[in-house]
Motif scaffolding. Sequence first.
Motif, short mmCIF file in Angstrom:
data_model
loop_
_atom_site.label_atom_id
_atom_site.label_comp_id
_atom_site.label_asym_id
_atom_site.label_seq_id
_atom_site.Cartn_x
_atom_site.Cartn_y
_atom_site.Cartn_z
N TYR A 28 0.85 -1.19 0.00
CA TYR A 28 0.00 0.00 0.00
C TYR A 28 0.88 1.24 0.00
O TYR A 28 2.00 1.22 0.51
CB TYR A 28 -0.91 0.03 1.24
N TYR A 29 0.35 2.34 -0.52
CA TYR A 29 1.09 3.59 -0.59
C TYR A 29 0.43 4.69 0.23
O TYR A 29 1.03 5.69 0.53
CB TYR A 29 1.22 4.05 -2.05
N CYS A 30 -0.81 4.50 0.59
CA CYS A 30 -1.60 5.49 1.31
C CYS A 30 -1.45 5.26 2.82
O CYS A 30 -1.57 4.13 3.29
CB CYS A 30 -3.04 5.32 0.86
N MET A 31 -1.20 6.32 3.57
CA MET A 31 -0.91 6.19 4.99
C MET A 31 -1.97 5.38 5.76
O MET A 31 -1.59 4.48 6.51
CB MET A 31 -0.73 7.56 5.65
N PRO A 32 -3.26 5.65 5.62
CA PRO A 32 -4.23 4.84 6.37
C PRO A 32 -4.12 3.35 6.05
O PRO A 32 -4.21 2.51 6.94
CB PRO A 32 -5.58 5.41 5.94
N ASN A 33 -3.91 3.02 4.78
CA ASN A 33 -3.78 1.61 4.39
C ASN A 33 -2.52 0.98 4.96
O ASN A 33 -2.54 -0.17 5.39
CB ASN A 33 -3.79 1.48 2.87
N ILE A 34 -1.44 1.72 4.98
CA ILE A 34 -0.19 1.23 5.55
C ILE A 34 -0.36 0.98 7.05
O ILE A 34 0.10 -0.03 7.57
CB ILE A 34 0.97 2.21 5.30
N LEU A 35 -1.06 1.88 7.72
CA LEU A 35 -1.19 1.78 9.17
C LEU A 35 -1.93 0.53 9.63
O LEU A 35 -1.58 -0.06 10.64
CB LEU A 35 -1.89 3.02 9.73
N ILE A 36 -2.97 0.13 8.90
CA ILE A 36 -3.71 -1.06 9.36
C ILE A 36 -3.54 -2.24 8.40
O ILE A 36 -4.22 -3.26 8.53
CB ILE A 36 -5.19 -0.77 9.65
N ILE A 37 -2.63 -2.10 7.47
CA ILE A 37 -2.23 -3.16 6.55
C ILE A 37 -3.43 -3.78 5.83
O ILE A 37 -3.59 -4.99 5.74
CB ILE A 37 -1.38 -4.24 7.26
N ILE A 95 4.54 3.43 10.41
CA ILE A 95 4.88 3.47 8.98
C ILE A 95 6.35 3.10 8.78
O ILE A 95 6.68 2.32 7.89
CB ILE A 95 4.55 4.85 8.38
N PHE A 96 7.22 3.64 9.63
CA PHE A 96 8.64 3.30 9.54
C PHE A 96 8.83 1.79 9.70
O PHE A 96 9.55 1.16 8.93
CB PHE A 96 9.45 4.05 10.59
N PHE A 97 8.16 1.19 10.68
CA PHE A 97 8.26 -0.23 10.91
C PHE A 97 7.77 -1.02 9.70
O PHE A 97 8.41 -1.97 9.27
CB PHE A 97 7.47 -0.63 12.17
N GLU A 98 6.66 -0.62 9.15
CA GLU A 98 6.05 -1.33 8.02
C GLU A 98 6.92 -1.20 6.76
O GLU A 98 7.02 -2.13 5.98
CB GLU A 98 4.64 -0.82 7.75
N LEU A 99 7.54 -0.05 6.56
CA LEU A 99 8.33 0.18 5.34
C LEU A 99 9.77 -0.27 5.44
O LEU A 99 10.46 -0.36 4.42
CB LEU A 99 8.28 1.68 4.98
N ARG A 100 10.23 -0.56 6.63
CA ARG A 100 11.62 -0.96 6.84
C ARG A 100 11.99 -2.12 5.93
O ARG A 100 11.31 -3.13 5.87
CB ARG A 100 11.80 -1.36 8.30
N GLY A 101 13.02 -1.94 5.16
CA GLY A 101 13.50 -2.99 4.25
C GLY A 101 12.75 -3.07 2.93
O GLY A 101 13.09 -3.87 2.08
N LYS A 102 11.72 -2.22 2.76
CA LYS A 102 10.93 -2.28 1.51
C LYS A 102 11.26 -1.13 0.57
O LYS A 102 10.87 -1.15 -0.58
CB LYS A 102 9.44 -2.27 1.84
N ILE A 103 11.95 -0.12 1.09
CA ILE A 103 12.34 0.98 0.21
C ILE A 103 13.81 1.27 0.40
O ILE A 103 14.42 0.86 1.34
CB ILE A 103 11.52 2.26 0.46
#
Length: 103
Positions: A28-37, A95-103
């Motif tokens: 996901y790219y949108c903050m709300p979607n990233i937050l609750i996966i 968001i940092f936790f979710e994106l870690r290693g993906k960008i």
Amino acid sequence: GAPSIMIYKLSKLSFFIGMRILKIKLRYYCMPNILIIKEVIPEFIQDRVTADNLSNTSIKILTDTNTLAIMKNGYRQIISKLGTTGAVKRAADEIFFELRGKI
């Protein structure tokens, strides 16, 4: 909790650089979607940004009470997850936790 749609349309070069060279692979790219996966807000990226996709999704959100209820429930989940005081910091941490290693 207003109805929303997320649209990202980059130049072909920017999209190429992001996807192929930087190898950005996000679910996901949108903050709300990233937050609750999960997809709370419909996302349209690059070639999916079409008049048909946007109009059909907009009409569905605005006319289908179940679709709107699912979106509003997602907003409530986000609010519940983040709380009130310090929500911005918690959102950034998530968001940092979710994106870690993906960008």
